[in-house]
Design a protein around this motif. Sequence first.
Motif, short mmCIF file in Angstrom:
data_model
loop_
_atom_site.label_atom_id
_atom_site.label_comp_id
_atom_site.label_asym_id
_atom_site.label_seq_id
_atom_site.Cartn_x
_atom_site.Cartn_y
_atom_site.Cartn_z
N ALA A 449 -1.39 56.42 23.58
CA ALA A 449 -1.05 57.72 23.38
C ALA A 449 -1.07 58.46 24.81
CB ALA A 449 -2.11 58.24 22.53
N ASN A 450 -0.65 57.70 25.59
CA ASN A 450 -0.78 58.03 27.05
C ASN A 450 -1.99 59.19 27.39
OD1 ASN A 450 1.92 56.95 27.66
ND2 ASN A 450 2.77 58.56 26.83
N ALA A 451 -3.21 58.83 26.89
CA ALA A 451 -4.43 59.50 27.21
C ALA A 451 -5.33 58.83 28.11
CB ALA A 451 -5.07 59.86 25.81
N GLU A 468 -16.84 73.03 22.62
CA GLU A 468 -16.31 73.55 21.33
C GLU A 468 -14.65 73.73 20.94
OE1 GLU A 468 -17.92 76.91 17.98
OE2 GLU A 468 -18.16 77.21 20.24
N ARG A 469 -14.49 73.05 20.11
CA ARG A 469 -12.92 73.06 19.77
C ARG A 469 -12.26 72.57 20.65
NH1 ARG A 469 -12.39 76.68 15.47
NH2 ARG A 469 -14.22 77.97 15.17
N GLY A 470 -12.89 71.48 21.66
CA GLY A 470 -11.85 70.80 22.72
C GLY A 470 -11.36 71.77 23.94
N ILE A 471 -12.38 72.89 24.07
CA ILE A 471 -11.86 74.03 24.89
C ILE A 471 -11.69 73.17 26.43
CG2 ILE A 471 -14.28 74.75 25.55
CD1 ILE A 471 -11.11 76.83 24.84
N ARG A 472 -12.66 72.20 26.81
CA ARG A 472 -12.40 71.66 28.30
C ARG A 472 -11.15 70.67 28.44
NH1 ARG A 472 -18.84 70.06 29.19
NH2 ARG A 472 -19.86 71.92 28.82
N LEU A 473 -10.39 70.34 27.41
CA LEU A 473 -9.14 69.61 27.64
C LEU A 473 -8.12 70.70 27.59
CD1 LEU A 473 -9.79 66.73 25.51
CD2 LEU A 473 -10.57 67.21 27.79
N SER A 474 -6.98 70.47 28.55
CA SER A 474 -5.61 71.20 28.25
C SER A 474 -5.02 70.86 26.91
CB SER A 474 -4.73 70.81 29.30
OG SER A 474 -4.42 69.48 29.08
N GLY A 476 -1.96 69.78 26.33
CA GLY A 476 -1.52 68.49 26.40
C GLY A 476 -2.43 67.36 26.06
N GLN A 477 -3.87 67.49 26.73
CA GLN A 477 -4.66 66.30 26.68
C GLN A 477 -5.29 66.38 25.17
OE1 GLN A 477 -7.41 68.01 29.57
NE2 GLN A 477 -6.25 66.57 31.66
N ARG A 478 -5.47 67.54 24.70
CA ARG A 478 -5.80 67.63 23.11
C ARG A 478 -4.80 67.09 22.45
NH1 ARG A 478 -7.81 72.64 24.68
NH2 ARG A 478 -5.89 73.70 23.40
N GLN A 479 -3.68 67.27 22.57
CA GLN A 479 -2.77 66.44 21.58
C GLN A 479 -2.53 65.14 21.85
OE1 GLN A 479 -0.53 67.70 19.55
NE2 GLN A 479 -0.40 69.67 19.70
N ARG A 480 -2.87 64.33 22.99
CA ARG A 480 -2.85 63.23 23.10
C ARG A 480 -3.99 62.47 22.54
NH1 ARG A 480 -1.40 62.89 29.41
NH2 ARG A 480 -1.90 64.99 29.25
N VAL A 481 -5.08 63.14 22.68
CA VAL A 481 -6.49 62.76 21.83
C VAL A 481 -6.21 62.59 20.52
CG1 VAL A 481 -8.91 63.33 21.41
CG2 VAL A 481 -8.00 63.27 23.63
N ALA A 482 -5.49 63.70 19.81
CA ALA A 482 -5.18 63.63 18.45
C ALA A 482 -4.41 62.60 18.10
CB ALA A 482 -4.70 65.10 17.97
N ILE A 483 -3.13 62.44 19.00
CA ILE A 483 -2.47 61.11 18.70
C ILE A 483 -3.26 59.86 18.79
CG2 ILE A 483 -0.60 60.04 19.52
CD1 ILE A 483 0.70 62.66 20.37
N SER A 507 3.95 67.81 29.94
CA SER A 507 3.02 67.46 28.81
C SER A 507 3.90 67.10 27.65
CB SER A 507 2.01 68.63 28.39
OG SER A 507 1.10 68.95 29.51
N GLU A 508 4.91 67.67 27.21
CA GLU A 508 5.55 67.59 26.19
C GLU A 508 6.55 66.08 26.11
OE1 GLU A 508 9.37 68.91 23.59
OE2 GLU A 508 8.54 70.42 25.02
N ALA A 509 6.74 65.70 27.67
CA ALA A 509 7.26 64.35 27.62
C ALA A 509 6.42 63.26 27.38
CB ALA A 509 7.65 64.25 29.08
N LEU A 510 4.90 63.50 28.02
CA LEU A 510 4.05 62.60 27.50
C LEU A 510 3.65 62.46 26.25
CD1 LEU A 510 1.77 63.18 30.53
CD2 LEU A 510 3.13 61.29 30.41
N VAL A 511 3.47 63.95 25.39
CA VAL A 511 3.35 63.79 24.18
C VAL A 511 4.19 62.99 23.29
CG1 VAL A 511 2.59 65.31 22.15
CG2 VAL A 511 1.54 65.57 24.26
N GLN A 512 5.53 63.41 23.61
CA GLN A 512 6.72 62.93 22.92
C GLN A 512 6.83 61.38 23.10
OE1 GLN A 512 8.41 65.18 21.08
NE2 GLN A 512 9.32 63.37 19.97
#
Length: 574
Positions: A449-451, A468-474, A476-483, A507-512
């Motif tokens: 997941a590139n995380a 809370e709600r993953g606020i300490r991550l950006s 793109g980082q939250r997206q990659r954790v979710a992936i 971030s979109e390139a890494l997530v994609q």
Amino acid sequence: MSQLRRLFGFLRRYRGWLLLAALGVAVSAALGLVFPRIMGTLVDTALDDTDTASLDTIALVLLGVFFVQALFNYLRIYSLALVGEGVVADLRRAVFDRIVRLPVPFFDGRKTGEITSRLTSDVAVVQATVSTSVAQALFQGISMIGGIALLVLISPLLSLAVVVFLPVVIVGGAFFGRKLRRISTEFQDEVAKANAYADESIASIRVVKWFTAEKSAAGQYDRDIRSSYAIAIRRARWRAVFIPFITFVSFGTLALVLWVGGRQVLDGSLTAGDLVTFLLYTLIVAGAIGAFTGLYSQLQEALGASRRIFELLDEAPELAESDEPVVLADIEGSIRFEGVDFAYPGREVTVLRDIDFEVAPGEIVALVGPSGAGKSTLVQLIPRFYDPPVGRILIDDVDVREQSIESLRSAMAAVPQEVQLFSGTIAENLRIGEPDASDEELIAACEAANAHDFISGFPDGYATVVGERGIRLSGGQRQRVAIARALLADPSILILDEATSSLDAESEALVQAALERLMEGRTTVVIAHRLSTVRAADRLIVLAEGEVVEEGTHDELIAANGLYARLSERQLTA
């Protein structure tokens, strides 16, 4: 009273400790009834005997009674603490277990703070009743019944004066109890409303600060608290009338006993020691009755709180399953919608109309359309968060209403646009669907997941607390954790809800790239607002106003020069 029976039904598991507590209460209360008799004997001995040996003996007996009573009080307090705390813990577990199993429509019409209030303020009210009121009722019951019996034995005439005020207390208790119960229910409802607003405001604190809405937020909360405060004052006013009324009747009775008993002592029909004993028993009975009035008001408050708790426990968990739900051993991942119409419960607006399409196993299908077309609603029907009133949805040619909800959803995973993370560590968030996943499996999923690189860069690595709600991550980082979380679940069906629409280009390139790995070999339904997201799709389904208006590949739909072509020209930013 059915609520009370259900509430005390939680006591069954602690019958052994409850019996010990009852023994401690019974012996302690019984020894409490010995004290006035010894005091009366002490008075008569002091008046009639000049030998101090008798006084010494009586004093030692009294000291022994107090010591034994202290031992049984320890047994009572400790046993009841175990019972009370255990019952409340079980009640909290039962409430939370039901909350997480309730269907999605239940949460659509309720505020989070209102629901969590059931776990906090309502259970706290019930806790006081279960932990202390049961023991107090038993203790005071033994004291009152034993006290009245001993009063009759000492002087039947004086006993009539004590018995006369009992109906007054009972009628008064019933009247005030009904009032207190109704007001207590109103109070708990207002507190739940205030808690709900506070919960929303704290969760959205950045919105509050962006719009400098601190003053208005504090003002709204102040109004809610003032409303609950006004109800609490009204409850206090009724209590303030109730308790002094009972106290006046009790001490009025004591004055009557002193007047009648004093006359009997003067004419020699009653000894001074018996009068002292009678007075002490009268105080015990009056104290017991006074305690019962307080317990009654507590009980009414607890019944008000337990009503809301049991309303929650009585909610049907999830949507109804068939009597023998189908459990598919190995879901291939085909999805078929057949003539589906849908409107959200309680709303008259039809969101989806006559939806018909099929997704083959392993196929990537993109849902495209303007905002409000029904894309997000459509994907929520696949895991059966809602049931359509018309039509049906089939997974592997089996109607989802015939399948086990647990097995159905366990074959799916989602990566939404607004990723929801818990406030624990990254590792805990990754294991939400796979609690037994090893550290090696976590790392493998995060590498795909590139995380892994950004997680390893944190001082605490996978033990980093995300807030809370993953606020300490950006984003793109939250997206990659979710992936990575979805990869770890290894689903057959994948739902991507606008997964890259809020990210910057890097971030979109890494997530994609991570999404492409995630989609390999899996049936994927992706909602997209960007052209780059849908190019890799095998097929596009275009929605408008809740209907399928176009279907085909990117090139085919561009050539058709329809809605998709117009959206494509605007880079699907609508």
